[in-house]
Write an enzyme that holds these catalytic residues in place. Structure first.
Site, PDB file in Angstrom:
ATOM      1  N   PRO A   2      -4.557  -0.703 -31.054  1.00 62.42           N
ATOM      2  CA  PRO A   2      -4.241  -1.824 -31.477  1.00 62.42           C
ATOM      3  C   PRO A   2      -3.655  -2.734 -30.184  1.00 62.42           C
ATOM      4  O   PRO A   2      -2.596  -2.437 -29.594  1.00 62.42           O
ATOM      5  CB  PRO A   2      -3.344  -2.110 -32.429  1.00 62.42           C
ATOM      6  CG  PRO A   2      -2.540  -0.627 -32.478  1.00 62.42           C
ATOM      7  CD  PRO A   2      -3.468   0.270 -31.555  1.00 62.42           C
ATOM      8  N   GLU A   3      -4.409  -3.630 -29.686  1.00 60.31           N
ATOM      9  CA  GLU A   3      -3.691  -4.655 -28.832  1.00 60.31           C
ATOM     10  C   GLU A   3      -3.937  -5.910 -29.892  1.00 60.31           C
ATOM     11  O   GLU A   3      -4.484  -5.735 -31.069  1.00 60.31           O
ATOM     12  CB  GLU A   3      -4.444  -5.242 -27.760  1.00 60.31           C
ATOM     13  CG  GLU A   3      -4.111  -3.897 -26.497  1.00 60.31           C
ATOM     14  CD  GLU A   3      -3.939  -4.288 -25.137  1.00 60.31           C
ATOM     15  OE1 GLU A   3      -3.792  -5.671 -25.053  1.00 60.31           O
ATOM     16  OE2 GLU A   3      -4.263  -3.879 -24.347  1.00 60.31           O
ATOM     17  N   HIS A  94      -3.866  12.542 -40.461  1.00 59.09           N
ATOM     18  CA  HIS A  94      -2.867  11.757 -39.773  1.00 59.09           C
ATOM     19  C   HIS A  94      -2.654  10.582 -40.903  1.00 59.09           C
ATOM     20  O   HIS A  94      -2.318   9.668 -40.475  1.00 59.09           O
ATOM     21  CB  HIS A  94      -2.939  11.156 -38.512  1.00 59.09           C
ATOM     22  CG  HIS A  94      -2.770  12.337 -37.560  1.00 59.09           C
ATOM     23  ND1 HIS A  94      -2.075  13.029 -37.100  1.00 59.09           N
ATOM     24  CD2 HIS A  94      -3.766  12.924 -36.541  1.00 59.09           C
ATOM     25  CE1 HIS A  94      -1.832  14.009 -36.401  1.00 59.09           C
ATOM     26  NE2 HIS A  94      -3.301  13.792 -36.047  1.00 59.09           N
ATOM     27  N   ARG A 113      -0.138   9.532 -33.325  1.00 58.50           N
ATOM     28  CA  ARG A 113       1.120   9.614 -32.348  1.00 58.50           C
ATOM     29  C   ARG A 113       2.550   9.294 -33.203  1.00 58.50           C
ATOM     30  O   ARG A 113       3.404   9.416 -32.616  1.00 58.50           O
ATOM     31  CB  ARG A 113       0.884   8.763 -31.188  1.00 58.50           C
ATOM     32  CG  ARG A 113      -0.242   9.515 -30.476  1.00 58.50           C
ATOM     33  CD  ARG A 113      -0.580   8.786 -28.869  1.00 58.50           C
ATOM     34  NE  ARG A 113       0.692   8.805 -28.092  1.00 58.50           N
ATOM     35  CZ  ARG A 113       0.542   8.068 -27.047  1.00 58.50           C
ATOM     36  NH1 ARG A 113      -0.433   7.507 -26.534  1.00 58.50           N
ATOM     37  NH2 ARG A 113       1.398   8.193 -26.163  1.00 58.50           N
TER      38      ARG A 113
END
Length: 274
Positions: A2-3, A94, A113
């Site tokens: 994501p930006e 995840h 992450r």
DNA sequence: ATTCTACCCTGCAAGC
DNA sequence: TGCTTGCAGGGTAGAA
């Protein structure tokens, strides 16, 4: 992934599936994100209807009925994503959180992450520490060349770090900073206070254009995403210099160089960017 | 006050 | 094949 464009398209993609839906159940498999997911998030959310979704910078805010001053805050960090899942869809490694609705669909949060966060704001979001100091939205009128020029006077910090500072302007990440500095002809390591007003005007125009184009493309990505195909086409967009160290400059063919600023890669053309 | 550094965490690609 | 190393789209806290 994501930006800002991807967060915006995530918002647009989940909105039709989530708005006005009542939450039937909440399942948290991994509470340990950047900050722990609050222990009582299940009871706070269950039974509530989602009435609005907002994006502020790279944060998403989900509002519940009768609670416009309180909101669920979601950030995707470096590797997070939200998708709409069906009950039979496999739960992947995840997939840390599920918000299940009465119609059976699931809003599923995934973040390998775990740099993202899911928090409950029980005070007005504007007062929240994470949101209160944010600079203007990059696509707002408030964000223009004069603003950046004014804000940067006297600053010795590298211009690239300056424009990536969320207190200055939100939503310009490493990719877009790199690209817009290239098209505006500004060396990433130049002191922010020494960049001219004219250069900042170019930078702002370019940043807005690149962000808008990415949002347009992101829509396509997100339709696949929500449909369960899961094939992000985010990188399909044309990046001129990001990730192209050692390749010829698309403008003058000089070999593109890389420097690291704040331990982040910055590719630039030593000929075109001064 | 501004700027710098370390850190949160996993996955992947490159190099040996 | 398997190990090690370095790097990745973000942003904060706390130190310098």
């Amino acid at each position: 992934m994501p930006e800002l464009p991807e967060v915006e398209t995530t918002k647009r993609g989940i909105s039709p599936h989530v708005l006005q839906q009542r939450i039937a159940n909440v399942t948290i498999r991994q509470r340990s994100l950047r900050w722990p997911i609050p222990d009582n998030i299940e009871q706070i959310l269950t039974g509530q209807r989602i009435t609005a979704i907002e994006r502020r910078a790279k944060y998403l805010l989900l509002y519940l009925e009768h609670n416009t001053q309180k909101a669920l805050l979601i950030h995707l960090g470096m590797s997070g994503s939200l998708r709409i899942a069906k009950p039979d869809d496999a739960i992947l490694k995840h997939d840390h959180a599920d918000i299940g609705f009465e119609n059976g669909l699931i809003l599923r949060y995934s973040d390998p992450r775990r740099f993202g966060c899911i928090l409950w704001l029980d005070t007005p979001p504007i007062e929240n520490k994470l949101l209160s100091h944010l600079g203007p939205e990059p696509l707002s009128e408030e964000f223009d060349g004069d603003y950046l020029w004014q804000k940067s006077r006297g600053k010795s910090i590298a211009v690239k770090q300056f424009v990536m500072d969320q207190k200055v302007v939100t939503g310009i990440g490493n990719i877009y900073a790199t690209e817009a500095l290239f098209t505006a002809g500004i060396h990433p390591n130049k002191a922010a206070g020494k960049v001219s007003k004219a250069k900042y005007a170019l930078f702002v125009a370019d940043a807005k254009r690149i962000l808008e184009r990415s949002i347009t493309q992101g829509g396509t990505t997100l339709r696949d995403f929500v449909g369960g195909d899961g094939k992000p086409g985010y990188f399909a967009q044309q990046l001129l210099v990001y990730g192209r160290k050692g390749e010829p400059c698309p403008n003058c063919a000089t070999t593109l160089k890389e420097i690291r600023l704040s331990n982040r890669s910055s590719v630039y053309c030593s000929q075109c960017q001064k």
